[in-house]
Design a protein around this motif. Structure first.
Motif, PDB file in Angstrom:
ATOM      1  N   ASP A   1     -30.995   6.094 -53.085  1.00 63.57           N
ATOM      2  CA  ASP A   1     -32.103   5.230 -52.665  1.00 63.57           C
ATOM      3  C   ASP A   1     -31.731   3.759 -52.735  1.00 63.57           C
ATOM      4  N   GLU A   2     -31.024   3.407 -53.800  1.00 63.09           N
ATOM      5  CA  GLU A   2     -30.639   1.997 -53.963  1.00 63.09           C
ATOM      6  C   GLU A   2     -29.615   1.598 -52.897  1.00 63.09           C
ATOM      7  N   GLU A   3     -28.690   2.504 -52.610  1.00 60.98           N
ATOM      8  CA  GLU A   3     -27.678   2.187 -51.587  1.00 60.98           C
ATOM      9  C   GLU A   3     -28.352   1.997 -50.222  1.00 60.98           C
ATOM     10  N   ILE A   4     -29.330   2.854 -49.931  1.00 59.97           N
ATOM     11  CA  ILE A   4     -30.073   2.732 -48.657  1.00 59.97           C
ATOM     12  C   ILE A   4     -30.811   1.399 -48.622  1.00 59.97           C
ATOM     13  N   ARG A   5     -31.450   1.058 -49.743  1.00 59.21           N
ATOM     14  CA  ARG A   5     -32.211  -0.192 -49.824  1.00 59.21           C
ATOM     15  C   ARG A   5     -31.306  -1.401 -49.566  1.00 59.21           C
ATOM     16  N   ARG A   6     -30.086  -1.310 -49.997  1.00 63.68           N
ATOM     17  CA  ARG A   6     -29.150  -2.424 -49.799  1.00 63.68           C
ATOM     18  C   ARG A   6     -28.667  -2.532 -48.363  1.00 63.68           C
ATOM     19  N   VAL A   7     -28.267  -1.391 -47.773  1.00 62.12           N
ATOM     20  CA  VAL A   7     -27.570  -1.488 -46.478  1.00 62.12           C
ATOM     21  C   VAL A   7     -28.481  -1.462 -45.255  1.00 62.12           C
ATOM     22  N   VAL A   8     -29.606  -0.729 -45.314  1.00 60.07           N
ATOM     23  CA  VAL A   8     -30.407  -0.539 -44.097  1.00 60.07           C
ATOM     24  C   VAL A   8     -30.914  -1.841 -43.473  1.00 60.07           C
ATOM     25  N   PRO A   9     -31.518  -2.757 -44.249  1.00 65.63           N
ATOM     26  CA  PRO A   9     -32.003  -3.990 -43.595  1.00 65.63           C
ATOM     27  C   PRO A   9     -30.877  -4.814 -42.972  1.00 65.63           C
ATOM     28  N   VAL A  10     -29.715  -4.766 -43.573  1.00 67.45           N
ATOM     29  CA  VAL A  10     -28.570  -5.517 -43.039  1.00 67.45           C
ATOM     30  C   VAL A  10     -28.110  -4.868 -41.730  1.00 67.45           C
ATOM     31  N   ILE A  11     -28.011  -3.545 -41.738  1.00 71.47           N
ATOM     32  CA  ILE A  11     -27.578  -2.820 -40.529  1.00 71.47           C
ATOM     33  C   ILE A  11     -28.572  -3.056 -39.391  1.00 71.47           C
ATOM     34  N   GLU A  12     -29.881  -2.969 -39.700  1.00 71.54           N
ATOM     35  CA  GLU A  12     -30.896  -3.176 -38.655  1.00 71.54           C
ATOM     36  C   GLU A  12     -30.723  -4.541 -37.999  1.00 71.54           C
ATOM     37  N   ALA A  13     -30.546  -5.572 -38.817  1.00 72.48           N
ATOM     38  CA  ALA A  13     -30.437  -6.933 -38.276  1.00 72.48           C
ATOM     39  C   ALA A  13     -29.177  -7.082 -37.421  1.00 72.48           C
TER      40      ALA A  13
ATOM     41  N   VAL B   1     -15.297  -6.877 -43.524  1.00 69.35           N
ATOM     42  CA  VAL B   1     -15.961  -6.257 -44.679  1.00 69.35           C
ATOM     43  C   VAL B   1     -17.236  -7.019 -45.039  1.00 69.35           C
ATOM     44  N   VAL B   2     -18.345  -6.289 -45.098  1.00 67.17           N
ATOM     45  CA  VAL B   2     -19.631  -6.873 -45.505  1.00 67.17           C
ATOM     46  C   VAL B   2     -20.138  -6.068 -46.704  1.00 67.17           C
ATOM     47  N   ASN B   3     -19.946  -6.613 -47.897  1.00 69.08           N
ATOM     48  CA  ASN B   3     -20.378  -5.895 -49.094  1.00 69.08           C
ATOM     49  C   ASN B   3     -21.756  -6.376 -49.536  1.00 69.08           C
ATOM     50  N   VAL B   4     -22.668  -5.412 -49.713  1.00 72.14           N
ATOM     51  CA  VAL B   4     -24.009  -5.734 -50.236  1.00 72.14           C
ATOM     52  C   VAL B   4     -24.105  -5.042 -51.592  1.00 72.14           C
ATOM     53  N   THR B   5     -23.282  -5.500 -52.499  1.00 70.75           N
ATOM     54  CA  THR B   5     -23.142  -4.739 -53.740  1.00 70.75           C
ATOM     55  C   THR B   5     -23.602  -5.489 -54.988  1.00 70.75           C
ATOM     56  N   SER B   6     -24.363  -6.578 -54.785  1.00 75.00           N
ATOM     57  CA  SER B   6     -24.896  -7.270 -55.967  1.00 75.00           C
ATOM     58  C   SER B   6     -25.876  -6.331 -56.672  1.00 75.00           C
ATOM     59  N   ASP B   7     -25.954  -6.402 -57.983  1.00 79.34           N
ATOM     60  CA  ASP B   7     -26.828  -5.482 -58.697  1.00 79.34           C
ATOM     61  C   ASP B   7     -28.187  -6.086 -59.017  1.00 79.34           C
ATOM     62  N   SER B   8     -28.635  -6.970 -58.140  1.00 79.21           N
ATOM     63  CA  SER B   8     -29.959  -7.556 -58.340  1.00 79.21           C
ATOM     64  C   SER B   8     -31.031  -6.581 -57.865  1.00 79.21           C
ATOM     65  N   PHE B   9     -32.005  -6.265 -58.756  1.00 80.19           N
ATOM     66  CA  PHE B   9     -33.009  -5.272 -58.389  1.00 80.19           C
ATOM     67  C   PHE B   9     -34.363  -5.893 -58.042  1.00 80.19           C
ATOM     68  N   SER B  10     -34.540  -7.187 -58.337  1.00 81.14           N
ATOM     69  CA  SER B  10     -35.841  -7.794 -58.035  1.00 81.14           C
ATOM     70  C   SER B  10     -35.975  -7.944 -56.525  1.00 81.14           C
ATOM     71  N   ASP B  11     -37.227  -7.974 -56.039  1.00 80.37           N
ATOM     72  CA  ASP B  11     -37.450  -8.119 -54.600  1.00 80.37           C
ATOM     73  C   ASP B  11     -36.850  -9.418 -54.079  1.00 80.37           C
ATOM     74  N   GLY B  12     -37.051 -10.491 -54.847  1.00 82.78           N
ATOM     75  CA  GLY B  12     -36.517 -11.799 -54.447  1.00 82.78           C
ATOM     76  C   GLY B  12     -35.012 -11.713 -54.324  1.00 82.78           C
ATOM     77  N   GLY B  13     -34.394 -11.073 -55.308  1.00 82.13           N
ATOM     78  CA  GLY B  13     -32.941 -10.910 -55.303  1.00 82.13           C
ATOM     79  C   GLY B  13     -32.499 -10.091 -54.118  1.00 82.13           C
ATOM     80  N   GLN B  14     -33.231  -9.013 -53.848  1.00 79.05           N
ATOM     81  CA  GLN B  14     -32.879  -8.123 -52.733  1.00 79.05           C
ATOM     82  C   GLN B  14     -32.933  -8.886 -51.409  1.00 79.05           C
ATOM     83  N   LEU B  15     -34.026  -9.647 -51.231  1.00 80.05           N
ATOM     84  CA  LEU B  15     -34.182 -10.397 -49.995  1.00 80.05           C
ATOM     85  C   LEU B  15     -33.041 -11.408 -49.857  1.00 80.05           C
ATOM     86  N   HIS B  16     -32.729 -12.063 -50.948  1.00 75.82           N
ATOM     87  CA  HIS B  16     -31.656 -13.044 -50.936  1.00 75.82           C
ATOM     88  C   HIS B  16     -30.324 -12.387 -50.573  1.00 75.82           C
TER      89      HIS B  16
END
Ligand code: HH2
Length: 279
Positions: free
Chosen positions: A73-85, A21-36
């Protein structure tokens, strides 16, 4: 022996397999938070892969009882970069989502499995997945995450779950999703009381009649807390025991947070299963 077809991946199910299980469910909306969050999720997922996860299940929306919905949109923003990597590293990546828009984005990013707790019932979900070649996990849930634990009711939980999954398998096959791409899951804790969960675990083997590999997800669930009195982060031993029981009942895939613990348990399981008298 069945082999799961997930895009170009082939996962033999002669041995039980681990979905981490890989959860990317933190509710941080800032770019820095997202990258982290993205980096943290990738690092965690690669560790699970090293520890023995055969599939990495990436989710951007919690499905816990009472959880609030996340916009597409937010769900896509969370999962897509992780899936790509993870796909770039050659991992078999699953996306845990109910939303057709997220399924499409995840498949384009390299996911080759869709794990849908709503069993592709959302309008357009079947179309989003059918032509992709991706594997699909069809899970049973009564109601939706907001309300599912309020008063789950069944005349015969084992039979109702089986009939639901049988019907979903038929709909998928009619839509062009071959049986080799399908996995079924009774959905422990999704609109079920402790008694319903116990009945399903005890009779899990009955689902084998549908001719599709069975996945069990019991990791950290409240059922384990009710039986042991343990908090969420103290349920690993109970989880390993419950998943081994599921495997003994015929489950071919287990969805877990602690891959290392499950891998060790399955090492014992596999050694005993493969032991031949007189050798
Ligand atoms: N359980 C959860 C989420 N997705 N998918 C399948 N196929 N089977 C399950 O049992 C299952 C699932 C809930 O667990 P978790 O991911 O820990 O929680 P959350 O949804 O809050 O992220």
């Amino acid at each position: 022996m069945s082999v799961l077809h997930a895009g170009s991946h082939r996962l033999p199910l002669s041995r039980p397999r681990i979905m981490g299980v890989v959860n990317v469910t933190s509710d941080s909306f800032s770019d820095g938070g997202q990258l982290h969050d993205t980096q943290a999720a990738i690092t965690h997922a690669l560790k699970l892969s090293e520890q023995g996860a055969d599939i990495l299940d990436v989710g951007g929306e919690s499905t816990r009882p009472g959880a609030t919905a996340v916009p597409v949109d937010e769900e896509i923003r969370r999962v897509v970069p992780v899936i790509e990597a993870l796909a770039r590293e050659g991992c078999l990546v699953s996306v845990d989502t109910r939303k057709p828009g997220v399924m499409r984005a995840a498949l384009a990013a390299g996911a080759t499995m869709v794990n849908d707790v709503a069993a592709l019932q959302a309008s357009d979900a079947m179309e989003a997945v059918a032509a992709s070649g991706a594997a699909v996990c069809l899970m049973h849930m009564q109601g939706d995450p907001q309300s599912m634990q309020q008063s789950p009711r069944y005349a015969d939980v084992v039979d109702e779950v089986k009939q639901f999954l049988r019907a979903r398998v038929q709909v998928c096959e009619a839509a062009g999703i071959a049986r080799e791409r399908l996995v079924i899951d009774p959905g422990f804790g999704f609109g079920k009381t402790l008694q319903h969960n116990l009945a399903l675990l005890k009779h899990l083997g009955g689902l084998a009649e549908l001719g599709v590999p069975i996945l069990a997800g019991l990791s950290r669930k409240s059922m384990l807390g009710s039986l042991t009195g343990r908090a969420v982060d103290e349920r690993e031993f109970a989880g390993v025991a419950a998943h081994l029981m599921a495997v003994a009942q015929g489950a071919r895939l287990v969805r877990v947070h602690n891959v290392m613990a499950m891998r060790d348990a399955l090492a014992i399981w596999n050694a005993v299963e493969e032991y031949k008298d007189g050798t």
